[in-house]
Design a protein around this motif. Sequence first.
Motif, short mmCIF file in Angstrom:
data_model
loop_
_atom_site.label_atom_id
_atom_site.label_comp_id
_atom_site.label_asym_id
_atom_site.label_seq_id
_atom_site.Cartn_x
_atom_site.Cartn_y
_atom_site.Cartn_z
N UNK A 272 16.34 -0.62 9.01
CA UNK A 272 16.85 -0.99 10.13
C UNK A 272 16.03 -0.93 11.45
N UNK A 273 14.96 -0.12 11.15
CA UNK A 273 13.91 -0.04 12.22
C UNK A 273 12.49 -0.76 12.07
N UNK A 274 12.65 -1.72 11.11
CA UNK A 274 11.55 -2.54 10.69
C UNK A 274 11.84 -3.82 11.08
N UNK B 207 7.66 -2.42 3.32
CA UNK B 207 6.94 -1.71 4.64
C UNK B 207 7.64 -0.67 5.09
N UNK B 208 9.07 -0.87 5.07
CA UNK B 208 9.84 0.36 5.39
C UNK B 208 9.95 1.51 4.37
N UNK B 209 9.81 1.07 3.25
CA UNK B 209 10.08 2.17 2.09
C UNK B 209 8.79 2.83 1.96
N UNK B 210 7.49 2.49 2.91
CA UNK B 210 6.41 3.48 2.75
C UNK B 210 6.47 4.54 3.62
N UNK C 125 15.43 1.46 0.41
CA UNK C 125 16.99 1.00 0.38
C UNK C 125 17.46 1.14 -1.14
N UNK C 126 16.72 0.81 -1.83
CA UNK C 126 17.34 1.06 -3.34
C UNK C 126 17.72 2.50 -3.45
N UNK C 127 17.24 3.59 -2.92
CA UNK C 127 17.41 4.88 -3.06
C UNK C 127 18.62 5.22 -1.99
N UNK C 128 19.08 4.29 -1.20
CA UNK C 128 20.36 4.67 -0.42
C UNK C 128 19.75 4.87 0.92
#
Length: 328
Positions: free
Chosen positions: A50-52, A34-37, A42-45
């Motif tokens: 942390x805000x999710x 969800x945070x990646x959208x 995280x996998x890309x640094x």
Amino acid sequence: MGLSPDNVHGLTLAVSSSIFIGTSFIIKKKGLKKAGTTGTRAGLGGYTYLYEPLWWAGMIAMIVGEIANFAAYAFAPAILVTPLGALSIIVSAVLAHFVLEEKLHVFGVLGCVLCVVGSTSIVLHAPQEKPIQSVKQVWQHATQPGFIIYTCIVLILVAVLIFRYVPRYGHTHMIVYVGICSLMGSLTVMSVKAVGIALKLTFSGTNQFKYFETWFFVLVLAVCCLFQINYLNKALDTFNTAVISPVYYVMFTTFTILASVILFKDGVSQNGSQIVTELCGFITILSGTFLLHKTKDMGDDSPKEPLVVQTRWPSSFSLARWVPFSLA
């Protein structure tokens, strides 16, 4: 002969720990996705997770599991508690199938079984630890040449993985991220034992936090936890959860047993049968790990997105995860 009340309490806590930890993998990955959208994965640094709130819910579940696991060791011997960490693998694999829709190939299932059987065999035949009565006694063991050498080797390997192999292979070989977590985890468990002893003795009336050694172990524990959290998040965000769980369990258990044998010198009490059984366990683990690596993408028939390889190493570290005293 039946289980004693203490053993029943310990086993109950250990099972509860595995359920919480296995579930936390799934909740955290949902939070990471969800945070990646809305930000950098995280996998890309990235650290937008942390805000999710969902990721933090997973962290809370993991912390609860670790507390339960830590408490289990206060009631039951490690030979009963540690193998139950494998239950977290089953929990995460089942939930990943239904919640995350991550498919695991039949040979991947076989790999999971081999990993669990092999690691359980090693744990059950590992040498018994000698009773530790004080933090200073742990410090005396930790400052022996053997464990100092082991610690230096671990730190060197972690540094090599972080600065050389993560930028090149972190997104294609999960063993890189998991290796960092497992190596640091072996040091974490040794610190957990020391801090646990300090707490137990302090609650019984003998304050251990007046000693420098206690606070040193607390510092080591905190640093190792941060490394484990960070790189486990990267692994979860990049690879199949059902594959990460057993491999992490296997590697963490293996390095933890090795660190414990070196630290407390319990290997001298083993006979030939135990040593042979442990070697067979290692072979079984290697076979299971091989199957997991070869079949990690065979269970997903959906088309894969092109892989974006990171060419620049992030300049800072952040929070991420510890599992540790259990396996998970």
